[in-house]
Design a protein around this motif. Structure first.
Motif, mmCIF file in Angstrom:
data_model
loop_
_atom_site.group_PDB
_atom_site.id
_atom_site.type_symbol
_atom_site.label_atom_id
_atom_site.label_comp_id
_atom_site.label_asym_id
_atom_site.label_seq_id
_atom_site.Cartn_x
_atom_site.Cartn_y
_atom_site.Cartn_z
ATOM 1 N N GLN A 41 0.713 -0.813 0.835
ATOM 2 C CA GLN A 41 -0.233 0.094 -0.131
ATOM 3 C C GLN A 41 0.549 1.155 0.060
ATOM 4 O O GLN A 41 0.200 2.335 -0.187
ATOM 5 C CB GLN A 41 -0.813 0.158 1.205
ATOM 6 C CG GLN A 41 -1.793 -0.996 0.749
ATOM 7 C CD GLN A 41 -2.809 -1.154 2.275
ATOM 8 O OE1 GLN A 41 -2.271 -1.070 3.436
ATOM 9 N NE2 GLN A 41 -4.053 -0.738 2.429
ATOM 10 N N TYR A 42 2.205 1.090 -0.506
ATOM 11 C CA TYR A 42 3.246 2.374 0.347
ATOM 12 C C TYR A 42 3.981 1.451 -0.399
ATOM 13 O O TYR A 42 5.256 0.899 -0.191
ATOM 14 C CB TYR A 42 3.641 2.519 1.476
ATOM 15 C CG TYR A 42 4.268 4.004 2.210
ATOM 16 C CD1 TYR A 42 4.014 5.235 1.836
ATOM 17 C CD2 TYR A 42 5.704 3.915 2.302
ATOM 18 C CE1 TYR A 42 4.532 6.139 1.773
ATOM 19 C CE2 TYR A 42 6.481 4.018 2.591
ATOM 20 C CZ TYR A 42 5.881 5.580 2.581
ATOM 21 O OH TYR A 42 7.229 7.132 2.403
ATOM 22 N N ASN A 43 5.504 2.860 -1.336
ATOM 23 C CA ASN A 43 6.422 2.211 -1.304
ATOM 24 C C ASN A 43 7.885 2.659 -0.622
ATOM 25 O O ASN A 43 7.150 4.094 -0.537
ATOM 26 C CB ASN A 43 6.377 2.751 -2.641
ATOM 27 C CG ASN A 43 5.996 1.713 -3.965
ATOM 28 O OD1 ASN A 43 4.884 0.524 -4.028
ATOM 29 N ND2 ASN A 43 5.318 2.461 -5.286
ATOM 30 N N PRO A 44 8.287 2.433 -0.321
ATOM 31 C CA PRO A 44 9.184 2.708 0.462
ATOM 32 C C PRO A 44 10.583 4.004 0.075
ATOM 33 O O PRO A 44 9.911 3.724 -0.714
ATOM 34 C CB PRO A 44 9.981 1.842 1.220
ATOM 35 C CG PRO A 44 10.011 0.745 0.300
ATOM 36 C CD PRO A 44 8.660 0.746 -1.008
ATOM 37 N N SER A 45 10.380 5.222 0.272
ATOM 38 C CA SER A 45 11.453 5.922 -0.161
ATOM 39 C C SER A 45 13.102 4.956 -0.473
ATOM 40 O O SER A 45 13.286 4.374 0.262
ATOM 41 C CB SER A 45 11.489 6.866 0.756
ATOM 42 O OG SER A 45 12.368 6.943 1.731
ATOM 43 N N LEU A 46 13.499 5.521 -1.242
ATOM 44 C CA LEU A 46 14.802 5.211 -1.261
ATOM 45 C C LEU A 46 15.250 4.870 0.159
ATOM 46 O O LEU A 46 16.163 3.952 0.243
ATOM 47 C CB LEU A 46 15.509 5.106 -2.676
ATOM 48 C CG LEU A 46 17.571 5.027 -2.655
ATOM 49 C CD1 LEU A 46 17.144 3.834 -3.314
ATOM 50 C CD2 LEU A 46 17.511 6.076 -3.630
ATOM 51 N N ASP A 47 15.776 5.563 0.599
ATOM 52 C CA ASP A 47 15.972 6.388 1.751
ATOM 53 C C ASP A 47 15.596 5.590 3.268
ATOM 54 O O ASP A 47 16.491 4.651 3.567
ATOM 55 C CB ASP A 47 16.343 7.721 2.754
ATOM 56 C CG ASP A 47 16.721 7.660 4.364
ATOM 57 O OD1 ASP A 47 17.915 7.548 4.303
ATOM 58 O OD2 ASP A 47 16.210 8.267 4.571
ATOM 59 N N LEU A 48 14.756 5.088 2.973
ATOM 60 C CA LEU A 48 13.917 3.938 3.922
ATOM 61 C C LEU A 48 14.869 2.348 3.323
ATOM 62 O O LEU A 48 14.873 1.656 4.100
ATOM 63 C CB LEU A 48 12.110 4.684 4.464
ATOM 64 C CG LEU A 48 11.505 3.333 4.238
ATOM 65 C CD1 LEU A 48 12.358 3.364 5.798
ATOM 66 C CD2 LEU A 48 10.502 3.295 4.969
ATOM 67 N N ALA A 49 13.923 2.461 2.420
ATOM 68 C CA ALA A 49 14.376 0.943 1.820
ATOM 69 C C ALA A 49 16.160 0.573 2.056
ATOM 70 O O ALA A 49 16.301 -0.745 2.457
ATOM 71 C CB ALA A 49 14.666 1.065 0.224
ATOM 72 N N LEU A 50 17.183 1.458 1.914
ATOM 73 C CA LEU A 50 18.111 0.838 1.872
ATOM 74 C C LEU A 50 18.705 0.998 2.888
ATOM 75 O O LEU A 50 19.078 0.027 3.856
ATOM 76 C CB LEU A 50 18.960 2.277 1.898
ATOM 77 C CG LEU A 50 19.449 2.063 0.017
ATOM 78 C CD1 LEU A 50 20.002 3.728 0.018
ATOM 79 C CD2 LEU A 50 20.065 1.107 -0.353
#
Length: 83
Positions: A41-50
């Protein structure tokens, strides 16, 4: 329009016995955000994914992908390779 980011977050969290709350605290988000990501339901930001990948000690592409992940049984046992 944003493309869906597929993930294996719930599976890895369960395998490592990490609660949503613990992961959320470690990466600096609300625990509900982890649930939203797991359900797509939400795509993580690049920062959060990392940050999530670093927390688990995995490459980011082991957790997140623009393409759906193959079932692990296909990867482990080779089912579906001839399809």
């Amino acid at each position: 329009m944003s493309e869906q980011v597929h993930n294996r977050l719930a599976m890895v969290r369960a395998e490592r016995k990490v609660s949503r709350q613990s992961l959320a605290e470690a990466v600096g988000v609300h625990y509900q955000t982890i649930g939203y990501i797991e359900r797509g339901q939400y795509n993580p930001s690049l920062d959060l994914a990392l940050k999530v990948a670093r927390y688990f000690g995995l490459p980011v592409e082991a957790l997140f992908s623009l393409e759906p992940f193959q079932p692990l049984t296909d990867q482990v046992y080779g089912h579906g390779r001839d399809r």
